[in-house]
Design a protein around this motif. Structure first.
Motif, short mmCIF file in Angstrom:
data_model
loop_
_atom_site.label_atom_id
_atom_site.label_comp_id
_atom_site.label_asym_id
_atom_site.label_seq_id
_atom_site.Cartn_x
_atom_site.Cartn_y
_atom_site.Cartn_z
N ASP A 1 -25.05 33.13 46.31
CA ASP A 1 -24.78 32.13 47.36
C ASP A 1 -25.19 32.66 48.74
N ALA A 2 -24.90 33.93 48.98
CA ALA A 2 -25.27 34.53 50.27
C ALA A 2 -26.78 34.52 50.44
N GLU B 1 -31.89 29.43 53.17
CA GLU B 1 -31.73 28.13 53.82
C GLU B 1 -31.98 28.23 55.33
N GLN B 2 -31.60 29.37 55.90
CA GLN B 2 -31.78 29.57 57.35
C GLN B 2 -33.18 30.10 57.69
N GLN C 1 -22.23 32.64 58.68
CA GLN C 1 -22.70 33.99 58.95
C GLN C 1 -24.23 34.04 59.01
N ALA C 2 -24.87 33.37 58.03
CA ALA C 2 -26.32 33.40 57.99
C ALA C 2 -26.92 32.78 59.24
N LYS D 1 -28.89 32.48 49.03
CA LYS D 1 -29.34 31.10 49.23
C LYS D 1 -29.07 30.64 50.66
N ALA D 2 -27.91 31.02 51.22
CA ALA D 2 -27.59 30.63 52.60
C ALA D 2 -28.61 31.23 53.56
N LEU D 3 -29.01 32.48 53.32
CA LEU D 3 -29.98 33.13 54.20
C LEU D 3 -31.35 32.47 54.08
N ARG E 1 -25.99 28.85 38.59
CA ARG E 1 -25.66 29.35 39.91
C ARG E 1 -26.33 30.68 40.21
N LEU F 1 -20.35 31.82 54.32
CA LEU F 1 -21.63 32.50 54.14
C LEU F 1 -22.70 31.84 55.01
N ASN F 2 -22.69 30.50 55.04
CA ASN F 2 -23.68 29.79 55.85
C ASN F 2 -23.50 30.03 57.34
N ASN G 1 -30.83 38.39 60.11
CA ASN G 1 -29.61 37.60 59.88
C ASN G 1 -28.74 38.38 58.90
N ILE G 2 -27.53 38.68 59.29
CA ILE G 2 -26.68 39.53 58.45
C ILE G 2 -25.49 38.73 57.92
N VAL G 3 -25.30 38.79 56.61
CA VAL G 3 -24.15 38.12 55.99
C VAL G 3 -23.29 39.18 55.31
#
Lengths: 307, 356
Positions: free
Chosen positions: B197-198, B204-205, A261-262, B200-202, A213, A258-259, B182-184
């Motif tokens: 994870d944060a 991904e976007q 938010q992104a 990866k999410a960013l 992870r 998180l997604n 893009n802010i997380v």
């Protein structure tokens, strides 16, 4: 399937990865608690698994070896808990908390030389044909082996507890250890094995964090995942499939927020983050209102054959 | 002389020798993460070790790591004060009110709170002008991004983090008008799995540059796995991820400050102050800009760094508008420290809203 830019398949794929550590730890703890033992040292066993798994993976160049070593190391650590609580009859709550502290300290010590190093990571395996299905292929059939192993463990624990004689005996020990003892079952031996199984699962969960992870070693990197695993066991009222549901719910909410938010969706993050805990409380209120908490009756009670 | 007398004498001598070498000052440190986080707490602990090395036997240091912000930290500080600490550094924003509360109970103990804004007779505050480093990062980020999407992992929506986002955005926008942020918000300072994870999410976007304001190296690992993503070391150099994905970094150097403040306690000259130093004073360092950055971008970034250090350029120089379009700074005007310290708004162009 896109929901306003949010790819549902990708989201579910990432929540499965995100939930695997707590799923492994929680299913192990379920077996421990089903045997009537409360081990609050999940966090300590997870972090030990994380550091040992990482160290072994680096030194052998093999991530699978890392996982095996993590399971063994955490099981050995849990054995100290087993010895103290089952043989010396120490208080399980205090000993479990102690185990967490030992695990955190020990892992920091072992991990010092491994800070900042990079390890081989467990690569995803694409299952032929199935992984090519649009959407579902990415969602279900393109994961690393540990995701599938964690699901197999859940199914195995469920079937074992429900359909096998050994599973019945383990549950009997957890419900009423005196009766089980009177029938000639080795209460302490069974509990020791359960504790070791729980330790091994927690170790795998920890290694999943450091080898898949994140993947790296950082001191204290489990950051409370072990406590979430303990909450999930209660949330699931000690039922294996509900453990799966609970773990994916907790993991899912984290990834989802998180997604979102992104993507720039303005959502109240605090509420989403606290929702699994609120649901846990709601579930607890609901099941205790029904008067059937489903908790093993001998949970956390000390047993001595002379009683 | 009997054997017993000899032993007693030896013990007495040892006790006297012990008291002669007793530490003049005990300095406590309260950390929000583990000392091995590779970022924020790691650098504070380096500062602590520098104090020990500088003063040798005259100063004893104690520390407590992974202390949650809130009520728990109050207990830890109280414990330290009762243990005889003369000076206590509390190194996270969330320790602000607990520090003030405990300081009121121990008027003879000096406290130093990092990144906060509440002071008392025995409470100083200190922080670094990280936003100067963010300006350099924003410049490099704006020049390096291909997708024009920059991901930003924030910890908590507090002025320090918002300042960093604004500063990075202003300077990225300056060199790349198409850039988007893009802010997380992770709502944690340290949780490697969540930080990864944060990131990866960013990614991904579509973000191909990740700036982080959390403490661990996890986002660096996530970016490295993704491949084509640029990152910056946060709080510490994080050079283990250089030259790529980590192309530069902000390094906090607390050692000189910790040594100076400990010296002040030894000398009896300690008073409550508010310190806010930047690149010029050396409290903020810019880590080596790696070979992955084109030479011209590197030269521009270094020029910007030097201009910030000498004071000829301020990171918040007008014309600048607030997010809602209202005027904030006129042409050539620079932001005052008061506004910066309490910054609770985004500058014009950022599309996100600050959670409350």
């Amino acid at each position: 399937m896109d929901l306003g830019g949010l790819n549902l398949f990708v989201l579910i794929a990432s929540l499965m990865v995100s939930a695997t550590p707590i799923l492994l730890a929680a299913i192990g703890e379920t077996v421990v608690e089903k045997a009537g033992v409360l081990n609050l040292g999940v966090e300590g066993m997870m972090i030990t698994g994380a550091v040992v798994g990482f160290a072994v993976a680096i030194n052998t160049g093999s991530a699978p070896f890392g996982f095996v070593a993590a399971a063994i190391a955490a099981a050995l650590l849990s054995l100290t808990f087993g010895f103290l609580t089952q043989v010396l009859l120490s208080n399980q709550v205090a000993t479990g908390l102690g185990l967490t502290l030992v695990g955190l300290g020990l892992s920091a010590l072992i991990g010092k030389p491994y800070e900042g190093l990079k390890s081989v990571v467990l690569q995803p395996v694409k299952i032929p044909v199935l992984s090519d299905i649009p959407g579902f292929g990415r969602m279900l059939f393109s994961h690393d082996p540990m995701v599938y192993i964690s699901l197999i463990i859940v199914a195995g624990v469920w079937a074992w507890l429900k359909f096998t004689r050994a599973g019945l005996v383990l549950r009997a020990v957890g419900e009423n250890h005196e009766a089980a003892h009177a029938l000639g079952y080795k209460v302490i031996r069974i509990r020791m094995l359960a504790i070791m199984f729980g330790g091994a699962c927690a170790g795998l969960g920890g290694a999943y964090i450091s080898l898949v992870r994140v993947p790296q070693w950082t001191e204290g990197m489990t950051a409370g995942a072990g406590w979430i695993a303990l909450a999930i066991v209660v949330f699931a009222s000690w039922k294996p499939w509900r453990i799966l549901l609970g773990a994916y719910l907790f993991g899912g909410v984290t990834v989802l927020q998180l997604n979102l938010q992104a993507m720039g969706v303005a959502i109240p993050v605090e509420y989403l983050s606290m929702s699994p805990y609120l649901i846990t409380i709601a579930v607890l209120v609901f099941i205790s209102a029904r008067g059937n908490q489903n908790a093993p009756a001998a949970l956390a009670k000390p047993f001595h054959a002379s009683n | 002389m009997s054997f017993k007398n000899l032993i007693t004498g030896a013990i007495a001598a040892a006790a006297m020798a012990g008291s002669a070498f007793a530490q003049d000052v005990t300095v406590g440190f309260v950390y929000v993460g583990p000392v091995g986080d590779g970022g924020w707490t790691y650098e504070h602990n380096k500062g602590r070790l520098a104090v020990e090395e500088h003063f040798g036997d005259r100063v004893k240091t104690i520390y407590q790591e992974s202390v949650p912000e809130g009520a728990d930290s109050e207990r830890v500080m109280t414990q330290m004060a009762l243990q005889g600490a003369d000076l206590i550094f509390t190194t996270s924003f969330g320790y602000m009110d607990p520090t003030i509360n405990v300081a009121a109970k121990f008027p003879n103990v000096k406290f130093e709170h990092a990144t906060g804004y509440k002071r008392a007779d025995n409470v100083s505050t200190y922080s670094a002008r990280f936003y100067e480093g963010r300006a350099v990062q924003g410049h490099i980020a704006g020049r390096m991004t291909k997708t024009n999407k920059i991901g930003y992992i924030g910890s908590f929506p507090i002025p320090e983090v918002i300042r960093g986002i604004n500063s990075a955005y202003i300077h990225a926008k300056k060199v790349n008008p198409d850039v988007e942020f893009n802010i997380v918000w992770a709502y944690t300072w340290f949780d490697p799995a969540k930080e990864a994870d944060a990131a990866k999410a960013l990614i991904e976007q579509g973000a191909d540059v990740i700036l982080q304001h959390t403490d661990s190296t996890a986002p660096q690992a996530a970016a490295e796995q993704a491949g084509n993503v640029v990152t910056f070391g946060q709080a510490s150099d994080m050079s283990e991820y250089a030259p790529f994905p980590r192309v530069s970094s902000i390094i906090d150097d607390w050692a000189p400050y910790y040594i100076a403040r400990t010296q002040a306690v030894l000398d009896g000259t300690w008073t409550s102050v508010d310190t806010w130093d930047g690149i010029g004073a050396g409290m903020v360092g810019i880590g080596e800009i790696s070979s992955a950055v084109p030479a011209d971008v590197k030269a521009e970034a270094e020029a910007l760094r030097d201009a910030l250090a000498s004071g000829e350029y301020h990171a918040f120089t007008g014309p600048l508008n607030k997010q809602d379009g209202s005027a904030w700074l006129a042409d050539g005007e620079t932001a005052d420290d008061g506004t910066l310290a309490g910054m609770n708004f985004y500058v014009e162009g950022l599309t996100a809203t600050i959670p409350n």
